[in-house]
Design an enzyme around this catalytic site. Structure first.
Site, short mmCIF file in Angstrom:
data_model
loop_
_atom_site.label_atom_id
_atom_site.label_comp_id
_atom_site.label_asym_id
_atom_site.label_seq_id
_atom_site.Cartn_x
_atom_site.Cartn_y
_atom_site.Cartn_z
N PRO A 97 0.83 -1.21 0.00
CA PRO A 97 0.00 0.00 0.00
C PRO A 97 0.86 1.26 0.00
O PRO A 97 1.91 1.31 0.65
CB PRO A 97 -0.81 -0.11 1.30
N GLU A 98 0.42 2.27 -0.72
CA GLU A 98 1.14 3.54 -0.73
C GLU A 98 0.51 4.48 0.30
O GLU A 98 -0.46 4.14 0.98
CB GLU A 98 1.13 4.11 -2.14
N LYS A 158 4.28 5.22 5.17
CA LYS A 158 3.64 3.91 5.14
C LYS A 158 3.49 3.32 6.54
O LYS A 158 3.33 2.11 6.69
CB LYS A 158 4.45 2.98 4.23
N ARG A 194 13.66 9.70 10.91
CA ARG A 194 14.28 9.00 9.79
C ARG A 194 13.53 9.21 8.48
O ARG A 194 14.10 9.12 7.41
CB ARG A 194 14.33 7.48 10.06
N ASN A 238 5.68 2.71 -5.64
CA ASN A 238 6.04 2.39 -7.01
C ASN A 238 5.08 2.97 -8.05
O ASN A 238 5.49 3.42 -9.12
CB ASN A 238 6.14 0.88 -7.19
N ARG A 256 12.29 -2.60 -7.59
CA ARG A 256 10.91 -2.65 -8.09
C ARG A 256 10.90 -2.37 -9.58
O ARG A 256 11.79 -1.72 -10.13
CB ARG A 256 10.04 -1.61 -7.36
#
Length: 300
Positions: free
Chosen positions: A2-3, A51, A151, A191, A283
């Protein structure tokens, strides 16, 4: 995987269903051993960044969830269902599960390309949530959550500005296609959005980050906020403009929702050139060699 649009969508729905309420939590198959730490506590808020999901139960108790490649939620109304499959965690409201089920279904994330956002259970009517297959489901302290945020790069769905992203891209020799998949550069872009944002910017994915104009990066960031926000409502990630689709009006067909993503071998909607594909950053990358012709993989 999932984005960011999907993660923020879950955060909104679970906040509407459970935030401000006492919730029950268990790991009925012993796959979540810290359930007792948050069971019976009030859920203060649900946070999303990139995410990552954070369910804040106060006092250094943040349930961290990263869905990874296989993770997904199932939602429901009415009584708790029987335990099925590799169930990691359940969360429910005791009063809500005593009420009858209401109309609506819970659609799997894998169906996003066919999902127009309709037919789901109304978020405020969700009585229980089940989690299966996440990459991580564990309790974070506030310190650990803050370290995670440090991060990560800025998140276009949290109203963050692009300055941190621009600074990291403009000093890097890595390609912009690699950088947009780096969550320390931009949190939540995956992606699909990588390929589509680069096409819409007419930017070659093989361009070194340091060679990308600041104005182009700001334009990508602005579009990310708009298109990813739209994807929170309509889980179909639609990135094509009406004027470029084979069907200029009416519902957006599945095969014309994206410019290049998973369209390898098919003609570009703009130039008619065959869409190409290549593995980048682990990817599959997709691009049009004419519309994004500033560079090529052979030259970089």
């Amino acid at each position: 995987m999932p984005e960011g649009n999907e993660i923020h969508r879950w955060a909104e729905r679970h906040s509407a269903a459970f935030a401000g309420k006492v919730v029950r939590v268990d790991g009925p198959q012993g796959r979540f051993t810290d359930a007792a730490m948050i069971d019976g506590r009030k859920l203060q808020r649900v946070m999303a960044v990139g995410k990552h999901l954070g369910y804040d139960f106060g006092k250094d108790l943040i349930l961290h969830v990263h869905l990874g490649l296989q993770g997904d939620f199932t939602e429901g109304s009415g009584p708790l269902p029987d335990v099925r499959g590799a169930l990691r965690l359940r969360m429910w409201n005791e009063a809500a599960v005593k009420k009858p089920a209401v109309p609506g279904v819970s659609k799997r994330h894998a169906w996003y390309s066919d999902d127009d956002g309709t037919g789901h259970i109304e978020a405020s009517k969700v009585a229980w949530v089940e989690l299966r297959g996440p990459m991580d489901c564990s309790i974070y302290s506030q310190e650990k959550w803050d370290a995670l945020l440090e991060r990560l790069g800025p998140d276009p769905l949290n109203g963050d500005g692009p300055e941190k992203m621009i600074a990291r891209v403009r000093k890097s020799k890595k390609t912009i296609g690699e950088l947009l998949m780096d969550q320390s550069v931009a949190a939540g872009i995956g992606n699909i959005y990588r390929a589509e944002f680069l096409f819409r910017a007419r930017l070659s994915p093989f361009t070194p980050g340091r060679d990308v104009e600041e104005s182009t990066l700001r334009s990508i960031w602005k579009e990310a906020g708009v298109l990813m926000k739209a994807g929170m409502v309509d889980r179909r990630i639609v990135t094509t403009k009406p004027k470029d689709r084979p069907h200029k009006t009416g519902p957006v067909l599945k095969e014309e929702a994206h410019y290049v993503y998973r369209r390898q071998g098919r003609p570009c909607f703009v130039s008619g050139t065959k869409i190409l594909t290549k593995v980048m950053a682990g990817r599959n990358l997709f691009w049009c060699p004419v519309c994004q012709a500033a560079a090529s993989p052979e030259k970089n």
